[in-house]
Design a protein around this motif. Structure first.
Motif, PDB file in Angstrom:
ATOM      1  N   UNK A   1       0.820  -1.214   0.000  1.00 23.84           N
ATOM      2  CA  UNK A   1       0.000   0.000   0.000  1.00 23.84           C
ATOM      3  C   UNK A   1       0.856   1.266   0.000  1.00 23.84           C
ATOM      4  N   UNK A   2       2.165   1.135  -0.141  1.00 24.62           N
ATOM      5  CA  UNK A   2       3.039   2.305  -0.170  1.00 24.62           C
ATOM      6  C   UNK A   2       3.350   2.845   1.219  1.00 24.62           C
ATOM      7  N   UNK A   3       3.243   1.987   2.219  1.00 27.01           N
ATOM      8  CA  UNK A   3       3.531   2.385   3.600  1.00 27.01           C
ATOM      9  C   UNK A   3       4.824   1.708   4.042  1.00 27.01           C
ATOM     10  N   UNK A   4       5.710   2.485   4.670  1.00 28.05           N
ATOM     11  CA  UNK A   4       6.957   1.922   5.168  1.00 28.05           C
ATOM     12  C   UNK A   4       7.025   2.105   6.672  1.00 28.05           C
ATOM     13  N   UNK A   5       7.709   1.198   7.298  1.00 32.38           N
ATOM     14  CA  UNK A   5       7.881   1.213   8.742  1.00 32.38           C
ATOM     15  C   UNK A   5       8.829   2.331   9.157  1.00 32.38           C
ATOM     16  N   UNK A   6       8.548   2.905  10.291  1.00 33.80           N
ATOM     17  CA  UNK A   6       9.408   3.927  10.874  1.00 33.80           C
ATOM     18  C   UNK A   6      10.824   3.400  11.066  1.00 33.80           C
ATOM     19  N   UNK A   7      10.968   2.090  11.220  1.00 33.15           N
ATOM     20  CA  UNK A   7      12.274   1.477  11.441  1.00 33.15           C
ATOM     21  C   UNK A   7      13.002   1.143  10.134  1.00 33.15           C
ATOM     22  N   UNK A   8      12.353   1.339   8.997  1.00 32.41           N
ATOM     23  CA  UNK A   8      12.968   0.975   7.725  1.00 32.41           C
ATOM     24  C   UNK A   8      14.104   1.933   7.370  1.00 32.41           C
TER      25      UNK A   8
END
Length: 179
Positions: A136-143
């Motif tokens: 969905x085009x969402x990345x983790x804050x930790x990425x």
């Protein structure tokens, strides 16, 4: 049964802490989804499986009773997931991205558009570890991508190390949800 002890079997592999120094930020919507899932498991799914296991147990020999064996396995899965969700919900720090006042910089909850050297645009939204969905085009804050973009402004260039080598991208837009 293997030679592992019960505490090792009950340990949640997915409960390892996020990257050191990262808080357990989550959007209110992400937290609500986790709570809905936990409520569904405990109020709907688990009682239904308990009923099936009870019925199957009354049918005699349990060693070859598929309904009983599958039901017990499913109960363990439900309990494991419920423990995981309960811990994550307890530790979660809800942050509403719409309340962000410094909208000219990339922070948690920002939707960021970047352009690479080839002129290709990419838009991602930076969300919590438990709610990000790459499809969905969402990345983790930790990425690595989110960490590289943090506190950047429109016009800033960011060097990213990727499996294919270093890539230079420019931040072209930063948006936050509106209340």
């Amino acid at each position: 049964m293997t030679g592992t002890s019960a505490p090792e079997q009950d340990a949640d592999e997915d409960d390892a802490p996020a990257a050191p120094g990262l808080a357990r930020y989550i959007t209110p919507a992400g937290l609500a989804r986790m709570q809905v899932e936990l409520n569904h498991l405990m109020r709907d799914e688990r009682p239904r499986i308990v009923e099936i296991v009870s019925w199957a147990a009354g049918n005699g020999d349990r060693s070859e009773n598929g309904d009983y064996l599958y039901g017990k396995k499913r109960l363990r899965e439900i309990d494991r997931r419920a423990r995981f969700l309960g811990k994550r919900i307890d530790r979660a720090q809800p942050v509403d991205p719409a309340a962000q006042t410094r909208r000219d910089q990339v922070f948690f909850g920002a939707t960021v558009t970047t352009m690479n050297e080839a002129g290709e645009e990419r838009t991602v939204t930076i969300l919590g570890v438990d709610e990000a969905d790459m499809v969905a085009g969402e990345v983790s804050l930790a990425s690595p991508l989110a960490r590289a973009l943090m506190q950047k402004r429109v016009g800033d260039e960011v060097r990213m190390d990727t499996p294919r080598g270093a890539v230079l991208v420019e931040v072209t837009a930063i948006r936050y949800p509106v209340r």
